[in-house]
Design an enzyme around this catalytic site. Structure first.
Site, PDB file in Angstrom:
ATOM      1  N   ALA A 177     -81.176 -15.058   2.886  1.00 59.13           N
ATOM      2  CA  ALA A 177     -81.953 -15.490   1.655  1.00 59.13           C
ATOM      3  C   ALA A 177     -82.298 -14.415   0.622  1.00 59.13           C
ATOM      4  O   ALA A 177     -83.305 -13.713   0.820  1.00 59.13           O
ATOM      5  CB  ALA A 177     -83.325 -16.134   2.180  1.00 59.13           C
TER       6      ALA A 177
ATOM      7  N   ASP B  11     -71.754  -5.951   1.203  1.00 54.25           N
ATOM      8  CA  ASP B  11     -70.445  -5.201   1.183  1.00 54.25           C
ATOM      9  C   ASP B  11     -69.602  -5.577   2.547  1.00 54.25           C
ATOM     10  O   ASP B  11     -68.329  -5.650   2.611  1.00 54.25           O
ATOM     11  CB  ASP B  11     -70.738  -3.710   1.344  1.00 54.25           C
ATOM     12  CG  ASP B  11     -71.045  -3.178  -0.030  1.00 54.25           C
ATOM     13  OD1 ASP B  11     -70.789  -3.979  -1.158  1.00 54.25           O
ATOM     14  OD2 ASP B  11     -71.501  -2.093  -0.023  1.00 54.25           O
ATOM     15  N   GLY B  12     -70.580  -6.063   3.654  1.00 53.62           N
ATOM     16  CA  GLY B  12     -69.843  -5.971   5.087  1.00 53.62           C
ATOM     17  C   GLY B  12     -69.179  -7.725   5.126  1.00 53.62           C
ATOM     18  O   GLY B  12     -68.452  -7.785   6.023  1.00 53.62           O
TER      19      GLY B  12
ATOM     20  N   ARG C 172     -41.164 -36.028  -0.259  1.00 54.87           N
ATOM     21  CA  ARG C 172     -41.436 -36.666  -1.562  1.00 54.87           C
ATOM     22  C   ARG C 172     -39.980 -36.944  -2.228  1.00 54.87           C
ATOM     23  O   ARG C 172     -39.357 -35.965  -2.456  1.00 54.87           O
ATOM     24  CB  ARG C 172     -42.395 -36.352  -2.288  1.00 54.87           C
ATOM     25  CG  ARG C 172     -42.583 -36.795  -3.775  1.00 54.87           C
ATOM     26  CD  ARG C 172     -42.979 -38.171  -3.707  1.00 54.87           C
ATOM     27  NE  ARG C 172     -43.238 -38.760  -5.040  1.00 54.87           N
ATOM     28  CZ  ARG C 172     -43.433 -40.027  -5.439  1.00 54.87           C
ATOM     29  NH1 ARG C 172     -43.508 -40.965  -4.418  1.00 54.87           N
ATOM     30  NH2 ARG C 172     -43.777 -40.264  -6.598  1.00 54.87           N
TER      31      ARG C 172
ATOM     32  N   GLY D  54     -48.983 -34.074  -7.126  1.00 55.44           N
ATOM     33  CA  GLY D  54     -48.932 -35.035  -8.439  1.00 55.44           C
ATOM     34  C   GLY D  54     -50.173 -36.116  -8.152  1.00 55.44           C
ATOM     35  O   GLY D  54     -51.149 -35.590  -7.807  1.00 55.44           O
TER      36      GLY D  54
ATOM     37  N   GLU E 209     -71.571 -15.134  -3.232  1.00 58.76           N
ATOM     38  CA  GLU E 209     -71.537 -13.588  -2.800  1.00 58.76           C
ATOM     39  C   GLU E 209     -71.057 -12.505  -3.701  1.00 58.76           C
ATOM     40  O   GLU E 209     -70.428 -11.661  -3.530  1.00 58.76           O
ATOM     41  CB  GLU E 209     -70.625 -13.624  -1.343  1.00 58.76           C
ATOM     42  CG  GLU E 209     -71.400 -14.367  -0.108  1.00 58.76           C
ATOM     43  CD  GLU E 209     -70.900 -13.916   1.141  1.00 58.76           C
ATOM     44  OE1 GLU E 209     -70.778 -12.648   1.225  1.00 58.76           O
ATOM     45  OE2 GLU E 209     -70.986 -14.656   2.099  1.00 58.76           O
TER      46      GLU E 209
HETATM   47  N1  CAA Z   1     -74.606  -0.140  -0.916  1.00 57.47           N
HETATM   48  C1  CAA Z   1     -75.684   0.937  -1.060  1.00 57.47           C
HETATM   49  N2  CAA Z   1     -76.524   0.805  -1.989  1.00 57.47           N
HETATM   50  C2  CAA Z   1     -76.129   0.243  -3.199  1.00 57.47           C
HETATM   51  C3  CAA Z   1     -75.106  -0.503  -3.309  1.00 57.47           C
HETATM   52  C4  CAA Z   1     -74.124  -0.533  -2.205  1.00 57.47           C
HETATM   53  N3  CAA Z   1     -72.758  -1.301  -2.321  1.00 57.47           N
HETATM   54  N4  CAA Z   1     -75.045  -1.023  -4.413  1.00 57.47           N
HETATM   55  C5  CAA Z   1     -76.130  -0.683  -5.046  1.00 57.47           C
HETATM   56  N5  CAA Z   1     -76.786   0.159  -4.380  1.00 57.47           N
HETATM   57  C6  CAA Z   1     -78.173   0.965  -4.599  1.00 57.47           C
HETATM   58  C7  CAA Z   1     -77.940   1.922  -5.766  1.00 57.47           C
HETATM   59  O1  CAA Z   1     -77.598   2.890  -5.164  1.00 57.47           O
HETATM   60  C8  CAA Z   1     -79.521   1.950  -6.420  1.00 57.47           C
HETATM   61  O2  CAA Z   1     -79.977   2.781  -5.450  1.00 57.47           O
HETATM   62  P1  CAA Z   1     -81.236   3.722  -6.249  1.00 57.47           P
HETATM   63  O3  CAA Z   1     -82.204   2.786  -6.690  1.00 57.47           O
HETATM   64  O4  CAA Z   1     -81.677   4.335  -5.036  1.00 57.47           O
HETATM   65  O5  CAA Z   1     -80.705   4.458  -7.403  1.00 57.47           O
HETATM   66  C9  CAA Z   1     -80.011   0.475  -6.085  1.00 57.47           C
HETATM   67  O6  CAA Z   1     -79.159  -0.044  -4.999  1.00 57.47           O
HETATM   68  C10 CAA Z   1     -79.855  -0.449  -7.457  1.00 57.47           C
HETATM   69  O7  CAA Z   1     -78.419  -0.433  -7.570  1.00 57.47           O
HETATM   70  P2  CAA Z   1     -77.972  -0.845  -9.239  1.00 57.47           P
HETATM   71  O8  CAA Z   1     -78.843  -0.173 -10.099  1.00 57.47           O
HETATM   72  O9  CAA Z   1     -76.444  -0.844  -9.307  1.00 57.47           O
HETATM   73  O10 CAA Z   1     -78.373  -2.229  -9.252  1.00 57.47           O
HETATM   74  P3  CAA Z   1     -78.377  -3.391 -10.316  1.00 57.47           P
HETATM   75  O11 CAA Z   1     -79.597  -4.017 -10.636  1.00 57.47           O
HETATM   76  O12 CAA Z   1     -77.592  -2.881 -11.488  1.00 57.47           O
HETATM   77  O13 CAA Z   1     -77.241  -4.680  -9.536  1.00 57.47           O
HETATM   78  C11 CAA Z   1     -75.470  -5.757  -8.944  1.00 57.47           C
HETATM   79  C12 CAA Z   1     -76.080  -4.038  -9.302  1.00 57.47           C
HETATM   80  C13 CAA Z   1     -73.976  -5.213  -8.180  1.00 57.47           C
HETATM   81  C14 CAA Z   1     -75.144  -6.456 -10.070  1.00 57.47           C
HETATM   82  C15 CAA Z   1     -76.149  -6.376  -7.701  1.00 57.47           C
HETATM   83  O14 CAA Z   1     -77.310  -7.054  -8.500  1.00 57.47           O
HETATM   84  C16 CAA Z   1     -75.265  -7.494  -7.219  1.00 57.47           C
HETATM   85  O15 CAA Z   1     -74.459  -7.181  -6.061  1.00 57.47           O
HETATM   86  N6  CAA Z   1     -75.316  -8.518  -7.448  1.00 57.47           N
HETATM   87  C17 CAA Z   1     -74.603  -9.718  -6.927  1.00 57.47           C
HETATM   88  C18 CAA Z   1     -75.486 -10.308  -5.884  1.00 57.47           C
HETATM   89  C19 CAA Z   1     -74.949 -11.238  -5.045  1.00 57.47           C
HETATM   90  O16 CAA Z   1     -73.815 -10.798  -4.402  1.00 57.47           O
HETATM   91  N7  CAA Z   1     -75.312 -12.395  -4.549  1.00 57.47           N
HETATM   92  C20 CAA Z   1     -74.789 -13.249  -3.662  1.00 57.47           C
HETATM   93  C21 CAA Z   1     -75.987 -13.921  -2.837  1.00 57.47           C
HETATM   94  S1  CAA Z   1     -75.613 -14.293  -1.168  1.00 57.47           S
HETATM   95  C22 CAA Z   1     -74.485 -15.587  -1.091  1.00 57.47           C
HETATM   96  O17 CAA Z   1     -74.017 -15.983  -2.175  1.00 57.47           O
HETATM   97  C23 CAA Z   1     -74.386 -15.978   0.216  1.00 57.47           C
HETATM   98  C24 CAA Z   1     -74.088 -17.395   0.441  1.00 57.47           C
HETATM   99  O18 CAA Z   1     -74.799 -18.401  -0.164  1.00 57.47           O
HETATM  100  C25 CAA Z   1     -72.622 -17.666   0.991  1.00 57.47           C
END
Ligand code: CAA
Length: 385
Positions: free
Chosen positions: A123, A239-240, A267, A339, A363
């Site tokens: 969530a 990421d995972g 067809r 079609g 995601e």
């Molecule tokens: N691994 C580890 N740390 C990470 C990281 C990663 N992949 N990406 C960013 N971080 C860290 C950064 O290093 C940073 O750390 P510090 O504050 O210590 O410097 C911190 O996280 C903030 O990073 P950003 O400044 O890059 O963050 P941002 O606010 O600019 O956002 C973004 C970046 C990539 C746009 C992020 O908001 C994002 O991934 N958005 C997409 C959200 C998403 O995927 N939502 C899906 C919801 S779940 C879903 O959909 C499931 C479902 O229903 C099936």
């Protein structure tokens, strides 16, 4: 293409295929029509030990990893992406426990997840925090040995059906993304209720629901990792999990391609099967070629994750974006090859096309993930590490 599966991986694939063909395929249209959560199929998956795949052996799992999980997701999605999503979203909800759970949390939750008796959900999303994940407003105020959670989560897959929720909430709103923490919250905790159930274009067998927290008290022992680690847990979890979205898209496209080939072979138009028409052959060739490229990318990403690599942000994003864009094209082309028949509900491809769309959205939208890929690319100056 030969992917050199181990005996265990071949077994997992065949078990998932059997559940998909015998228990999901016959009911997929009805589940879609009725927007019914597929509890019977979930029980069949549990009986086939599919929920054990990615859980370590010491917690009653099979000790396989992301690659084996992707094989199962792909087979399930070949029959129905909506049902496959219920399974894949359970993996998404479990990843934070696997990555950041302490021994006590793992002992408490993982055996039940492995048995398939308890589903999980992740969530994060809120009405004001979609792509901008750090804009969440749900907060968790520390009071002694407890946290008090208030706020509303939106569009939560498995919402209402899952028993175990990883909830991302702000413990220090002044610190931005560094002020977020992750909590394990059990269904039934006082102050935790479910709101609107969404009506969707596709993946209609899956449940998508609001979670409402009103003075919901959770003990401090339910914090994952430590306070302030919530955003990193979120990013590492996504990421995972994105290779799994790629696998879901690959399975969906495989189902659509098979339907299109079978239809084109039988067809008759202009006195011969439409498969004899070169324009149709070229469409099928492009579908098959792009599908196999996506499959190879998804499998390679999953194997990278299983190798213990520390950073696979770029690979995960690429697999998800490439496979979901491919699935949208392949399912759309499948409808085109069928079609008028393809546009009707008598054939599964209109459902597959509706199911495909969400994979470009959830995601991480494919636009946000292209930003992520570009940033990683620029960070390493375009060179391969
Ligand atoms: N691994 C580890 N740390 C990470 C990281 C990663 N992949 N990406 C960013 N971080 C860290 C950064 O290093 C940073 O750390 P510090 O504050 O210590 O410097 C911190 O996280 C903030 O990073 P950003 O400044 O890059 O963050 P941002 O606010 O600019 O956002 C973004 C970046 C990539 C746009 C992020 O908001 C994002 O991934 N958005 C997409 C959200 C998403 O995927 N939502 C899906 C919801 S779940 C879903 O959909 C499931 C479902 O229903 C099936």
């Amino acid at each position: 293409m030969e992917y050199f599966l181990t005996e265990q991986q071949k077994l997992i694939k065949s078990l998932a295929r059997r559940v998909a063909e015998e228990r999901i395929l016959p009911v997929r249209a009805e589940l879609d029509e009725e927007e019914e959560f597929p509890w019977a199929a979930i029980k069949d998956m549990a009986n086939a030990d599919l929920f054990r795949i990615f859980i370590p052996e010491q917690y009653e799992g099979l000790g396989e990893g992301c690659f084996a999980l992707c094989l199962a997701v792909e087979e399930l999605s070949r029959a129905c992406a909506g049902v496959a999503l219920c399974y894949a979203a359970d993996a998404l909800g479990t990843i934070p426990i696997l990555l950041y759970g302490n021994e006590q949390q793992k002992q408490k939750y993982l055996p039940a997840i492995a048995s398939g008796t308890k589903l999980t959900a992740f969530a994060l999303t809120e009405s004001g925090a979609g792509s901008d994940a750090s804009a969440i407003r749900t907060n968790a105020a520390r009071q002694g040995e407890e946290y008090v959670i208030n706020g509303t989560k939106q569009f939560i897959t498995n919402g209402g059906e899952a028993e175990i929720y990883t909830v991302i909430a702000l413990t220090d709103p002044t610190k931005g993304s560094r002020g977020a923490s992750a909590f394990l919250v059990d269904k039934g905790t006082p102050g935790f209720t479910f709101g609107k159930k969404e009506k969707k274009m596709g993946i209609r067998a899956s449940a998508t629901r609001e979670l409402v927290f009103h003075n919901c008290r959770v003990p401090r022992e339910n914090v994952l990792g430590r306070e302030g680690l919530g955003f990193v847990i979120t990013m590492k979890t996504l990421d995972g999990s994105r290779a799994g979205v790629g696998a879901l898209a690959v399975g969906l496209a495989q189902g659509a391609l098979e339907t299109a080939v079978a239809y084109a072979r039988q067809r008759q138009q202009f006195g011969h099967p439409i498969s004899a028409i070169q324009a149709v052959q070229h469409m099928l060739a492009d579908m098959a070629m792009n599908l196999e490229a996506a499959r190879a990318l998804v499998y390679a990403t999953a194997k990278t994750i299983d190798s213990g690599a520390k950073n696979f942000t770029e690979e995960g994003a690429m697999a998800k974006v490439f496979a979901s864009d491919m699935a949208m094209r392949v399912t759309t082309d499948a409808v085109q090859i069928l079609g008028g028949a393809g546009y009707m509900k008598d054939y599964p491809v209109e459902k597959m096309m509706r199911d495909a769309k969400i994979n470009q959205i959830y995601e991480g939208t494919n636009q946000v993930l292209r930003n992520v890929i570009a940033l990683e690319l620029l960070r390493r100056k375009g060179l391969r590490e």
